[in-house]
Enzyme design. Structure first.
Site, PDB file in Angstrom:
ATOM      1  CE  LYS A 129       8.413   4.343  -6.581  1.00 46.75           C
ATOM      2  NZ  LYS A 129       9.590   5.203  -6.839  1.00 46.75           N
ATOM      3  CE1 TYR A 152      -4.282  -1.531   0.097  1.00 50.00           C
ATOM      4  CE2 TYR A 152      -3.088  -3.146   1.400  1.00 50.00           C
ATOM      5  CZ  TYR A 152      -4.195  -2.790   0.662  1.00 50.00           C
ATOM      6  OH  TYR A 152      -5.214  -3.684   0.493  1.00 50.00           O
TER       7      TYR A 152
HETATM    8  P1  NDP Z   1      17.539   0.440  -3.683  1.00 48.36           P
HETATM    9  O1  NDP Z   1      16.785   0.112  -2.432  1.00 48.36           O
HETATM   10  O2  NDP Z   1      18.518  -0.542  -4.179  1.00 48.36           O
HETATM   11  O3  NDP Z   1      18.264   1.860  -3.504  1.00 48.36           O
HETATM   12  C1  NDP Z   1      17.523   2.935  -2.998  1.00 48.36           C
HETATM   13  C2  NDP Z   1      18.350   4.193  -3.046  1.00 48.36           C
HETATM   14  O4  NDP Z   1      17.541   5.246  -2.510  1.00 48.36           O
HETATM   15  C3  NDP Z   1      19.609   4.119  -2.214  1.00 48.36           C
HETATM   16  O5  NDP Z   1      20.642   4.823  -2.852  1.00 48.36           O
HETATM   17  C4  NDP Z   1      19.208   4.841  -0.924  1.00 48.36           C
HETATM   18  O6  NDP Z   1      20.264   5.471  -0.251  1.00 48.36           O
HETATM   19  C5  NDP Z   1      18.293   5.909  -1.507  1.00 48.36           C
HETATM   20  N1  NDP Z   1      17.467   6.524  -0.476  1.00 48.36           N
HETATM   21  C6  NDP Z   1      16.562   5.944   0.352  1.00 48.36           C
HETATM   22  N2  NDP Z   1      16.049   6.866   1.184  1.00 48.36           N
HETATM   23  C7  NDP Z   1      16.626   8.064   0.861  1.00 48.36           C
HETATM   24  C8  NDP Z   1      16.508   9.387   1.352  1.00 48.36           C
HETATM   25  N3  NDP Z   1      15.706   9.703   2.375  1.00 48.36           N
HETATM   26  N4  NDP Z   1      17.246  10.358   0.760  1.00 48.36           N
HETATM   27  C9  NDP Z   1      18.087  10.068  -0.251  1.00 48.36           C
HETATM   28  N5  NDP Z   1      18.259   8.822  -0.738  1.00 48.36           N
HETATM   29  C10 NDP Z   1      17.528   7.838  -0.186  1.00 48.36           C
HETATM   30  O7  NDP Z   1      16.440   0.744  -4.791  1.00 48.36           O
HETATM   31  P2  NDP Z   1      16.502   0.581  -6.391  1.00 48.36           P
HETATM   32  O8  NDP Z   1      17.813   1.049  -6.878  1.00 48.36           O
HETATM   33  O9  NDP Z   1      16.011  -0.742  -6.744  1.00 48.36           O
HETATM   34  O10 NDP Z   1      15.353   1.613  -6.812  1.00 48.36           O
HETATM   35  C11 NDP Z   1      15.608   2.783  -7.551  1.00 48.36           C
HETATM   36  C12 NDP Z   1      14.277   3.324  -8.030  1.00 48.36           C
HETATM   37  O11 NDP Z   1      13.647   2.359  -8.912  1.00 48.36           O
HETATM   38  C13 NDP Z   1      13.251   3.591  -6.927  1.00 48.36           C
HETATM   39  O12 NDP Z   1      12.528   4.757  -7.223  1.00 48.36           O
HETATM   40  C14 NDP Z   1      12.345   2.379  -6.992  1.00 48.36           C
HETATM   41  O13 NDP Z   1      11.064   2.637  -6.469  1.00 48.36           O
HETATM   42  C15 NDP Z   1      12.326   2.116  -8.476  1.00 48.36           C
HETATM   43  N6  NDP Z   1      11.940   0.756  -8.842  1.00 48.36           N
HETATM   44  C16 NDP Z   1      12.755  -0.293  -8.556  1.00 48.36           C
HETATM   45  C17 NDP Z   1      12.398  -1.577  -8.942  1.00 48.36           C
HETATM   46  C18 NDP Z   1      13.269  -2.757  -8.679  1.00 48.36           C
HETATM   47  O14 NDP Z   1      12.928  -3.864  -9.148  1.00 48.36           O
HETATM   48  N7  NDP Z   1      14.396  -2.618  -8.002  1.00 48.36           N
HETATM   49  C19 NDP Z   1      11.131  -1.843  -9.646  1.00 48.36           C
HETATM   50  C20 NDP Z   1      10.351  -0.662  -9.907  1.00 48.36           C
HETATM   51  C21 NDP Z   1      10.758   0.579  -9.518  1.00 48.36           C
HETATM   52  P3  NDP Z   1      21.011   4.782   1.031  1.00 48.36           P
HETATM   53  O15 NDP Z   1      22.094   3.924   0.453  1.00 48.36           O
HETATM   54  O16 NDP Z   1      21.517   5.960   1.791  1.00 48.36           O
HETATM   55  O17 NDP Z   1      19.985   3.992   1.788  1.00 48.36           O
END
Ligand code: NDP
Length: 233
Positions: free
Chosen positions: A157, A151
């Site tokens: 998104k 949710y």
């Molecule tokens: P990860 O969980 O691997 O990485 C998330 C990133 O977001 C990390 O660099 C993390 O930084 C950063 N982050 C989290 N909270 C904050 C914050 N408060 N401020 C700044 N940075 C923050 O995710 P993905 O690389 O997989 O996802 C990237 C994008 O793709 C996202 O928008 C996700 O929703 C989207 N997505 C991903 C999919 C997938 O299969 N992986 C599928 C569909 C969409 P830190 O290292 O500091 O925690």
């Protein structure tokens, strides 16, 4: 082009930074807590400083975002692209009866208010030719294919897609390309090892869209996957 990427420490954000550098762009890699070992290595590889600037950027911290935008402005830097990539996925498969509203709030703070804060403070710097404003979204935000779970994430998104649509209409007169992009199910900490997709391949697709090598299908809404294929809103 100067490209600002949020959440560049790992996952897709890191691959976007690496791919953009390989293509000759300059990157401002937004990361929390000074970034990551991977990002520091990338910075070394590209000689540090000009090509890859690692910037403290927590998308929940509006004062920090404002300060970074002011610093870039003072340095005379402009932006050609902003990629809102940072996001969290929590409360997986928790049904509504058990949902902790704090998880919803935490998700919205990062996945929706984060990109809104970034737009608020960095849009004035987005002045380069053929500029782009990309929100990394997810097909789980698609209302047409809604499922009862995830949710906080899915609703955040969906709302992000609305924000992309609004920004598209706001920035169209300036020629800025605004997209909400589903990167595919990819192997990252969020996507897990089970994911079939390679985050670098998604990063390549997203950079192709950004460089306008791939033009998204002629669609009604600005929601596409990383190949430019239209997704239902
Ligand atoms: P990860 O969980 O691997 O990485 C998330 C990133 O977001 C990390 O660099 C993390 O930084 C950063 N982050 C989290 N909270 C904050 C914050 N408060 N401020 C700044 N940075 C923050 O995710 P993905 O690389 O997989 O996802 C990237 C994008 O793709 C996202 O928008 C996700 O929703 C989207 N997505 C991903 C999919 C997938 O299969 N992986 C599928 C569909 C969409 P830190 O290292 O500091 O925690």
């Amino acid at each position: 082009m100067n490209i600002l990427i949020t959440g560049a420490s790992r996952g897709l954000g890191y691959e976007l930074a690496a791919e953009a550098l390989e293509r000759g762009h300059a990157v401002i890699a937004g990361a929390r807590g000074g970034g990551s070992v991977k990002l520091a290595k990338l910075s070394e590889e590209y000689g540090g400083g000009d090509r890859l600037a690692i910037a403290e950027l927590d998308v929940t911290d509006e004062a920090g975002i404002q300060a970074l935008a002011a610093k870039l402005k003072q340095e005379g830097r402009t932006l050609g692209a902003i990629i809102n990539n940072a996001a969290i996925l929590n409360a997986r498969d928790t049904q509504i009866e058990d949902l902790d509203m704090a998880d919803v709030a935490a998700t919205f703070e990062i996945n929706l208010y984060g990109p809104m804060r970034v737009a608020k403070h960095f849009l004035p710097l987005l002045t380069e030719e053929n500029a782009a404003f990309f929100n990394i979204s997810s097909e789980s935000g698609c209302i047409t294919n809604a499922y009862p779970g995830d949710y906080p994430y899915s609703i955040s998104k969906t709302a992000l897609n609305m924000f992309s649509e609004q920004l598209h209409r706001y920035l169209r007169p300036r020629g800025v390309q605004v997209l909400s992009i589903h990167p595919g199910w990819i192997k990252t900490d969020m996507g897990s090892e089970r994911a079939p997709g390679d985050p670098r391949a998604s990063a390549r697709g997203i950079l192709d869209l950004l460089e306008r090598r791939v033009v998204p299908e002629n669609h009604r809404f600005r929601f596409v996957d990383f190949t430019g294929k239209e997704l239902p809103i």
